[in-house]
Design a protein around this motif. Sequence first.
Motif, PDB file in Angstrom:
ATOM      1  N   VAL A 560       0.845  -1.198   0.000  1.00  0.00           N
ATOM      2  CA  VAL A 560       0.000   0.000   0.000  1.00  0.00           C
ATOM      3  C   VAL A 560       0.881   1.250   0.000  1.00  0.00           C
ATOM      4  CG1 VAL A 560      -1.816  -1.230   1.244  1.00  0.00           C
ATOM      5  CG2 VAL A 560      -0.253   0.258   2.515  1.00  0.00           C
ATOM      6  N   GLN A 561       0.338   2.308  -0.573  1.00  0.00           N
ATOM      7  CA  GLN A 561       1.092   3.566  -0.648  1.00  0.00           C
ATOM      8  C   GLN A 561       0.810   4.430   0.569  1.00  0.00           C
ATOM      9  OE1 GLN A 561       1.083   5.035  -5.046  1.00  0.00           O
ATOM     10  NE2 GLN A 561      -0.816   3.911  -4.752  1.00  0.00           N
ATOM     11  N   ASN A 562       1.822   5.145   0.968  1.00  0.00           N
ATOM     12  CA  ASN A 562       1.692   6.110   2.052  1.00  0.00           C
ATOM     13  C   ASN A 562       1.141   5.516   3.354  1.00  0.00           C
ATOM     14  OD1 ASN A 562       2.279   8.798   2.751  1.00  0.00           O
ATOM     15  ND2 ASN A 562       0.091   9.248   2.833  1.00  0.00           N
ATOM     16  N   TYR A 563       1.740   4.427   3.759  1.00  0.00           N
ATOM     17  CA  TYR A 563       1.383   3.820   5.048  1.00  0.00           C
ATOM     18  C   TYR A 563       1.595   4.849   6.171  1.00  0.00           C
ATOM     19  CZ  TYR A 563       1.785   0.839   9.161  1.00  0.00           C
ATOM     20  OH  TYR A 563       1.634   0.281  10.407  1.00  0.00           O
ATOM     21  N   ASP A 564       0.559   5.036   6.971  1.00  0.00           N
ATOM     22  CA  ASP A 564       0.653   5.986   8.079  1.00  0.00           C
ATOM     23  C   ASP A 564      -0.224   5.492   9.226  1.00  0.00           C
ATOM     24  OD1 ASP A 564      -1.895   6.476   7.116  1.00  0.00           O
ATOM     25  OD2 ASP A 564      -1.522   8.557   6.543  1.00  0.00           O
ATOM     26  N   VAL A 565      -0.372   6.301  10.257  1.00  0.00           N
ATOM     27  CA  VAL A 565      -1.138   5.851  11.430  1.00  0.00           C
ATOM     28  C   VAL A 565      -2.567   5.473  11.041  1.00  0.00           C
ATOM     29  CG1 VAL A 565      -2.087   6.576  13.665  1.00  0.00           C
ATOM     30  CG2 VAL A 565       0.275   7.116  13.093  1.00  0.00           C
ATOM     31  N   SER A 566      -3.191   6.300  10.202  1.00  0.00           N
ATOM     32  CA  SER A 566      -4.585   6.017   9.845  1.00  0.00           C
ATOM     33  C   SER A 566      -4.707   4.735   9.021  1.00  0.00           C
ATOM     34  CB  SER A 566      -5.184   7.197   9.085  1.00  0.00           C
ATOM     35  OG  SER A 566      -5.287   8.294   9.965  1.00  0.00           O
ATOM     36  N   TYR A 567      -3.741   4.490   8.145  1.00  0.00           N
ATOM     37  CA  TYR A 567      -3.738   3.239   7.391  1.00  0.00           C
ATOM     38  C   TYR A 567      -3.530   2.073   8.346  1.00  0.00           C
ATOM     39  CZ  TYR A 567      -3.818   1.780   2.449  1.00  0.00           C
ATOM     40  OH  TYR A 567      -4.201   1.311   1.215  1.00  0.00           O
ATOM     41  N   ALA A 568      -2.635   2.264   9.290  1.00  0.00           N
ATOM     42  CA  ALA A 568      -2.343   1.202  10.267  1.00  0.00           C
ATOM     43  C   ALA A 568      -3.604   0.804  11.023  1.00  0.00           C
ATOM     44  CB  ALA A 568      -1.259   1.661  11.241  1.00  0.00           C
ATOM     45  N   GLU A 569      -4.454   1.792  11.330  1.00  0.00           N
ATOM     46  CA  GLU A 569      -5.673   1.481  12.066  1.00  0.00           C
ATOM     47  C   GLU A 569      -6.527   0.470  11.308  1.00  0.00           C
ATOM     48  OE1 GLU A 569      -7.525   5.274  13.016  1.00  0.00           O
ATOM     49  OE2 GLU A 569      -5.686   5.982  13.986  1.00  0.00           O
ATOM     50  N   LYS A 570      -6.555   0.604   9.982  1.00  0.00           N
ATOM     51  CA  LYS A 570      -7.339  -0.350   9.181  1.00  0.00           C
ATOM     52  C   LYS A 570      -6.643  -1.699   9.104  1.00  0.00           C
ATOM     53  CE  LYS A 570      -9.927   3.133   7.745  1.00  0.00           C
ATOM     54  NZ  LYS A 570     -11.265   3.362   8.274  1.00  0.00           N
ATOM     55  N   ILE A 571      -5.332  -1.660   8.902  1.00  0.00           N
ATOM     56  CA  ILE A 571      -4.603  -2.914   8.659  1.00  0.00           C
ATOM     57  C   ILE A 571      -4.514  -3.774   9.917  1.00  0.00           C
ATOM     58  CG2 ILE A 571      -2.373  -3.899   7.980  1.00  0.00           C
ATOM     59  CD1 ILE A 571      -2.070  -1.541   6.014  1.00  0.00           C
ATOM     60  N   VAL A 572      -4.264  -3.162  11.069  1.00  0.00           N
ATOM     61  CA  VAL A 572      -4.137  -4.004  12.267  1.00  0.00           C
ATOM     62  C   VAL A 572      -5.471  -4.671  12.611  1.00  0.00           C
ATOM     63  CG1 VAL A 572      -2.200  -2.707  13.257  1.00  0.00           C
ATOM     64  CG2 VAL A 572      -4.501  -2.193  14.003  1.00  0.00           C
ATOM     65  N   ALA A 573      -6.577  -3.984  12.301  1.00  0.00           N
ATOM     66  CA  ALA A 573      -7.872  -4.584  12.628  1.00  0.00           C
ATOM     67  C   ALA A 573      -8.246  -5.685  11.634  1.00  0.00           C
ATOM     68  CB  ALA A 573      -8.957  -3.505  12.642  1.00  0.00           C
ATOM     69  N   GLY A 574      -7.759  -5.572  10.402  1.00  0.00           N
ATOM     70  CA  GLY A 574      -8.226  -6.481   9.348  1.00  0.00           C
ATOM     71  C   GLY A 574      -7.241  -7.555   8.928  1.00  0.00           C
ATOM     72  N   SER A 575      -6.232  -7.820   9.756  1.00  0.00           N
ATOM     73  CA  SER A 575      -5.256  -8.840   9.373  1.00  0.00           C
ATOM     74  C   SER A 575      -5.388 -10.093  10.222  1.00  0.00           C
ATOM     75  CB  SER A 575      -3.837  -8.282   9.496  1.00  0.00           C
ATOM     76  OG  SER A 575      -3.662  -7.234   8.573  1.00  0.00           O
ATOM     77  N   ASP A 576      -5.066 -11.217   9.607  1.00  0.00           N
ATOM     78  CA  ASP A 576      -5.081 -12.497  10.327  1.00  0.00           C
ATOM     79  C   ASP A 576      -3.732 -12.800  10.952  1.00  0.00           C
ATOM     80  OD1 ASP A 576      -7.735 -13.579   9.598  1.00  0.00           O
ATOM     81  OD2 ASP A 576      -6.934 -13.502   7.551  1.00  0.00           O
ATOM     82  N   VAL A 577      -2.694 -12.371  10.247  1.00  0.00           N
ATOM     83  CA  VAL A 577      -1.346 -12.780  10.635  1.00  0.00           C
ATOM     84  C   VAL A 577      -0.439 -11.557  10.656  1.00  0.00           C
ATOM     85  CG1 VAL A 577       0.633 -14.241  10.038  1.00  0.00           C
ATOM     86  CG2 VAL A 577      -1.689 -15.037   9.536  1.00  0.00           C
ATOM     87  N   SER A 578       0.407 -11.503  11.684  1.00  0.00           N
ATOM     88  CA  SER A 578       1.330 -10.396  11.883  1.00  0.00           C
ATOM     89  C   SER A 578       2.744 -10.901  11.627  1.00  0.00           C
ATOM     90  CB  SER A 578       1.144  -9.945  13.342  1.00  0.00           C
ATOM     91  OG  SER A 578       2.253  -9.259  13.841  1.00  0.00           O
ATOM     92  N   LEU A 579       3.427 -10.257  10.689  1.00  0.00           N
ATOM     93  CA  LEU A 579       4.795 -10.680  10.357  1.00  0.00           C
ATOM     94  C   LEU A 579       5.791  -9.823  11.122  1.00  0.00           C
ATOM     95  CD1 LEU A 579       5.012 -11.340   6.511  1.00  0.00           C
ATOM     96  CD2 LEU A 579       5.327 -12.973   8.365  1.00  0.00           C
ATOM     97  N   GLN A 580       6.606 -10.465  11.959  1.00  0.00           N
ATOM     98  CA  GLN A 580       7.582  -9.759  12.818  1.00  0.00           C
ATOM     99  C   GLN A 580       8.886 -10.545  12.727  1.00  0.00           C
ATOM    100  OE1 GLN A 580       6.429  -6.942  13.891  1.00  0.00           O
ATOM    101  NE2 GLN A 580       4.247  -7.318  13.631  1.00  0.00           N
TER     102      GLN A 580
END
Length: 745
Positions: A560-580
């Motif tokens: 995704v382009q321009n990942y920022d805090v507001s984008y993060a809010e959507k992505i953290v809620a809508g993901s199944d798996v967290s890559l770390q």
Amino acid sequence: MNRERLLNALENIDVRGKTERELYTEISSACMEEILSGKRKAPVKCAYYFSVEYLMGRMFYNNLLALGVLDEAREIFSAKGFDLNAFENVEDAALGNGGLGRLAACYLDSAANLGYPLYGFGIRYQYGLFRQKFVGGEQVEEADDWLKTWGDPWSVRREEEKIEVRFADMTVTAVPYDMPIYGKSVNILRLFQAEGSAEAEKISEYLYPADDTEEGKLLRIRQEYFFSAAAVGQLVRKYVKRYGNDFGHFSEFHVFQLNDTHAVFAVAEFLRLLTKEYRLSFPRAVEIAKRTFNYTNHTILPEALECWNVKLVEKILPEIAQILTRLHIFAEREWNTCGYPKEEIAEMSIVRGGKFSMANVAVYMSEHINGVAEIHTKILKERLFSAAYRHARGKFSNITNGVTQRRWLLLCNEELARFYDERLGRSWRDDLSLIWNIDCGNPETLAAFAKIKAEKKRQLASYIEKREGVKLLENAIYIAQVKRLHEYKRQLMTAFAILRIYFDLKNGKLPDFTPTVFLFGAKAAGSYKRAKEIILFLNKIAELIANDEDVNARLQVVFVQNYDVSYAEKIVAGSDVSLQVSTAGFEASGTGNMKLMMNGAVTVGTMDGANIEIVEKAGRENNYIFGASVEEINSLDGVYDPVAFAAAHPRIKRVTDTLTDGTFEDADGKLSDLAASLFEETYNRADHYYVLYDLLPLVDALLKVNREYKDRTLFTRKQLENATRSAFFSSDRAIRTYAEKIWGI
Ligand code: 26V
């Protein structure tokens, strides 16, 4: 705060004929009026947070939530025919770069909500972190003119509290802008804007101006001194006005927290004021400073540990250079008197090789020094600051990072919040640890949670379609890697793992593969060439797969382009798996890992940073840990040969070959430096971050996720166990610990 009065004020706003910006300003101002209306009684002792970054994100919804009027405001305006979602277009306040800046924002939020007097100091950059676009798969940066479209109704300019900051060649006016942080107490984030000559104004123009030239380095030094000196100057003057110049009591009223080394000049400025303006002796000033300052370290990467050339500092801040040099001599004399070995003194020295080591100043002058996750603090004690630790064990402690559940759960996942309300009542909203009481084995509970996850995935997909014009696969596993782009975070390793899966799918080796979407969000620092190449590589992989009819119904990559805090809010809620998947030992803590966990993503990760504590709390069986441990990485030092390693593993070689074999011929030879980074000595050793070493274990972990995801009940249970055991990672816990153990507030 008078809630009824505020709701009334909102009711009385006439929406007719007004632009979105006008309404935004009017609604925000009504809230600000309430926020600022309360009379505040000054607490005895306050903590001050010095940070060059604050990644506040969007203030609007957060503040309405904090005021307890968000739902009603939505209703009030929808009845008037205006949808408050329109403000989703308001720019983030992105005065930060990544985890360190977002942590500062989470901590301000928690302190206010718990009623601790914590005040932030920083810089009001005219341009925040750049906006990112992709053109032909490459990152293009645009200035973040964040005030232009919507203005800044959440700050108040405090003309009457401006203060002069002096450099050898100019004097700059620091004008405070106060942003109230609303909660049980109303705290303040004070950001200084530089005013005066055109040269002076440059100081608060950009966040992290390039520092590869002398001019750039000088500008950085100016920025750091500018806000540190403004803050210290104000606090010291206020103290003198109130209590006179007996500084013996200063630390009974003030405690300073240095967020990394960027504000270490505050120490020097404090000593300067006390000795030069208030005539204290140098030893006495040092003693008082040592009771006032504390330091949090956020990285062990050598390139991020600040060292400023003595000559450079002398040029624009001669008095400060003099004080730091005097401090160097003072400290060495002390260490010699104590009989410390020469090598240890050299390690702890303030001046090293003609440079000021800002971390060593911080360590020597701080009462408390902390790391941000257990393993990170251990590394600080054993490696980075081992000499200092040997002589002052009591100074060092760990405070594992945390994130605010108000933004990272209540605001970004109101469905999950309601799920907790229905099962626990509302008390968990004040004490997150209560969510542990959810019965994760209950079939009805699991079904309800699965439904929420599916809904958040739908919302994310529709958001991405709107923003990127890409339709995500449905009924797929959503796997997210969202964080700054850096070699140690190993987005490149994920790229190779995806290619491995792609080739195996094409070969028919993965017959039962559940469709999977890999989501990336990351910005590469403007001057960080290799990071930009990794973005290009991932975008090329995305394109290759999207155009391949054999696999594109089962595999998808979206950066995704321009990942920022507001984008993060959507992505953290809508993901199944967290890559770390950072190289063990390199990620100080990570906080995205916590946000994703809180929203019920399982972690595919290495034993690094806070991942270790995450699986400790959520259960190793509920996550997918892989890769070399810190000990293993250390034992590979000097032994590991990536060329031989790849040669011995054809499955690895097949994917690394794509960097140079013409697979991505339109990338124009731009990927060959990535191959060099793996197989040749460049500015680091070949494959310094063990990308190839951990690659196949990562592929195995991802395929294990893919198999286990099929058992929907089992996998949902793993997700829910993660979500319900995330309370430890609340910044409320972290702030309570700072307040009790370090600040004494
Ligand atoms: C990196 C860069 C690279 C580009 C130019 C400017 C710049 C400035 C700072 C940094 C790194 C600063 C340290 C940092 O952000 N550390 C992160 O802090 C988080 C909060 O403690 C932690 O979760 C992350 O693991 C750590 O990387």
